[in-house]
Design an enzyme around this catalytic site. Structure first.
Site, mmCIF file in Angstrom:
data_model
loop_
_atom_site.group_PDB
_atom_site.id
_atom_site.type_symbol
_atom_site.label_atom_id
_atom_site.label_comp_id
_atom_site.label_asym_id
_atom_site.label_seq_id
_atom_site.Cartn_x
_atom_site.Cartn_y
_atom_site.Cartn_z
ATOM 1 N N HIS A 259 -82.226 -12.023 8.464
ATOM 2 C CA HIS A 259 -81.727 -13.162 9.237
ATOM 3 C C HIS A 259 -80.345 -13.607 8.807
ATOM 4 O O HIS A 259 -79.804 -14.550 9.376
ATOM 5 C CB HIS A 259 -82.697 -14.330 9.098
ATOM 6 C CG HIS A 259 -82.769 -14.912 7.715
ATOM 7 N ND1 HIS A 259 -83.213 -14.182 6.643
ATOM 8 C CD2 HIS A 259 -82.428 -16.117 7.231
ATOM 9 C CE1 HIS A 259 -83.158 -14.925 5.550
ATOM 10 N NE2 HIS A 259 -82.678 -16.102 5.879
ATOM 11 N N CYS A 260 -79.742 -12.954 7.809
ATOM 12 C CA CYS A 260 -78.463 -13.431 7.270
ATOM 13 C C CYS A 260 -77.311 -12.463 7.479
ATOM 14 O O CYS A 260 -76.385 -12.744 8.234
ATOM 15 C CB CYS A 260 -78.607 -13.717 5.770
ATOM 16 S SG CYS A 260 -79.521 -15.225 5.388
ATOM 17 N N ILE A 261 -77.342 -11.324 6.800
ATOM 18 C CA ILE A 261 -76.154 -10.479 6.710
ATOM 19 C C ILE A 261 -75.698 -9.926 8.071
ATOM 20 O O ILE A 261 -74.502 -9.846 8.316
ATOM 21 C CB ILE A 261 -76.370 -9.331 5.715
ATOM 22 C CG1 ILE A 261 -76.871 -9.889 4.374
ATOM 23 C CG2 ILE A 261 -75.072 -8.590 5.467
ATOM 24 C CD1 ILE A 261 -77.144 -8.835 3.347
#
Length: 428
Positions: A259-261
């Site tokens: 969900h981030c990078i």
């Protein structure tokens, strides 16, 4: 003290548990009634969290879950942990943050604290969220209620990643807001890192993830270059990381997931345009990482061609649907992209993942919902023309895979050190 945590996913639920363990009563709020029902019966839907942790806190009255936002009128602090995805045009989608702000605003009391933890671009908290909260509550941030941003630092399945032990960056809308946020987080977190504003805290989270994205892109590009030279990138990294200074190891893979990078760098890219700045370095890293699934598919084609097989009609098994080892989180997983690319070329694609026995409905890949993992035995694995290792779960017996599989394409170096017949394993 009683607080509310809105969004009981991979960030909000561990945070709720830590606060509840720290003698704080926690009201967990989520729009998914199924999650709420499971939690209130002491059950859990995130595999790396012990179910007993939930049951113990529910039975003690320290934690309860609900879909009712009116509970916020009785709490001293509200922490927002909702998704911040990208649109189809790769632009920030903060609609979940703003909808949450509208939902809590009518119940916000004077003196209450609102903290956003969802990763976003600088200015979201003190501009977008603040306006929604003020309009819906009739209160003023910094005067009638406190407002802050504190980025999540959750690393699922990492034994060293404990909410209590990870330093917490905190930025307030005003000095008083910062002081209040520090007091609340100080009840549950050992080390707090105050910064001068919400925007600095928001930018800190983006820097952390951009750093990872750029360095992963670097090793992904070197993988291609060194591969053309007949040099094993994994051996190079192992040697380089013996240097005790000036080097941090990053590892190549089939693409970015989680969900981030894959998402967060584009939040800064989008916001930077408002200031007439172009994030060329970040965008180049994104292009390299986004191209990795195509490279992997080309390696699958090469491996099949070497065995006189066409992609069309071949049976391909994707090993690992989760975006990283030993978790059940498949958000933004490159495995979905690999399934699509191979299916478009006429392959019959299945997957095996002990952490994801059935694919849950997702916003991005709803067409896969309900598809089930194949079994793990010789008869099942031998049926496939090729096995593509996309995620290297530690529970998989790679010695069995070496015996059972006809051909293996390895994107994670999972077969390193495993005795295997010459020509069976192709690195990607």
């Amino acid at each position: 003290m009683k607080i509310a945590v809105v969004g009981l996913g991979y960030v909000g639920l561990p945070l709720s548990i830590q606060f509840a363990r720290s003698c704080t009563e926690v009201a967990g709020i989520d729009v998914d009634p199924k999650k709420v029902e499971l939690l209130n019966t002491g059950q859990n839907y995130i595999k790396h969290i012990e179910p007993s942790a939930i049951a113990e806190l529910v039975s003690s009255g320290k934690f309860s879950a609900s879909t009712d936002f009116s509970l916020i009128k009785d709490v001293e602090a509200v922490i927002i942990c909702v998704p911040t995805p990208l649109t189809k045009n790769r632009e920030p989608d903060i609609s979940f943050v703003l909808e949450t702000g509208r939902a809590i605003a009518p119940y916000l009391s004077k003196g209450a604290l609102v903290v956003l933890e969802s990763t976003t671009y600088p200015g979201t908290t003190d501009e977008d969220l603040r306006v929604v909260l003020e309009e819906g509550s009739g209160l003023k941030a910094g005067l009638d209620f406190h407002l802050a941003f504190s980025p999540e630092r959750e690393d699922p399945a990492n034994e060293q990643s404990k909410v209590k032990k990870i330093p917490k960056v905190v930025g307030g809308y005003t000095p008083a807001c910062l002081e209040r946020a520090m007091a609340v987080y100080g009840r549950a977190i050992d080390t707090l890192v105050p910064v001068s504003s919400c925007r600095v805290a928001e930018a800190t989270k983006l820097l952390e993830n951009i750093f990872r994205s750029v360095n992963i892109a670097l090793v992904n590009e070197l993988k291609l270059v060194y591969g053309a030279m007949g040099i094993d990138i994994w051996e190079v990294i192992e040697a380089a990381k013996t240097k005790p200074f000036g080097f941090t190891p990053f590892y190549p893979g089939p693409g970015l997931g989680g969900h981030c990078i894959p998402i967060d760098p584009f939040y800064l890219t989008w916001k930077a345009r408002e200031y007439g700045k172009h994030t060329r370095f970040i965008e180049l890293a994104g292009e390299i990482n986004t191209a990795m699934p195509e490279h992997v598919v080309h390696r699958v084609v090469d491996a099949l061609n070497a065995r006189n097989k066409a992609v069309k009609g071949s049976r391909v098994l994707i090993l690992g649907l989760a975006y990283k080892p030993n978790v059940d989180d498949e958000r933004e997983s490159p495995s979905y992209v690999l399934i699509n690319l191979l299916s478009e070329r006429g392959a019959e694609v299945a997957y095996y993942d002990p952490y994801v026995p059935v694919i849950k409905p997702t916003r991005e890949h709803s067409q896969f919902a309900g598809r089930k993992s194949v079994g793990w035995d010789r008869a099942a694995i031998e049926k496939f023309d090729i096995v593509l290792i996309a995620t290297n779960h530690s529970c998989v017996n790679y010695h069995d895979l070496a015996d059972w599989a006809q051909c293996i394409v390895d994107t994670r170096n999972a077969m390193a050190g495993v005795p295997v017949a010459p020509g069976k394993v192709w690195n990607a």
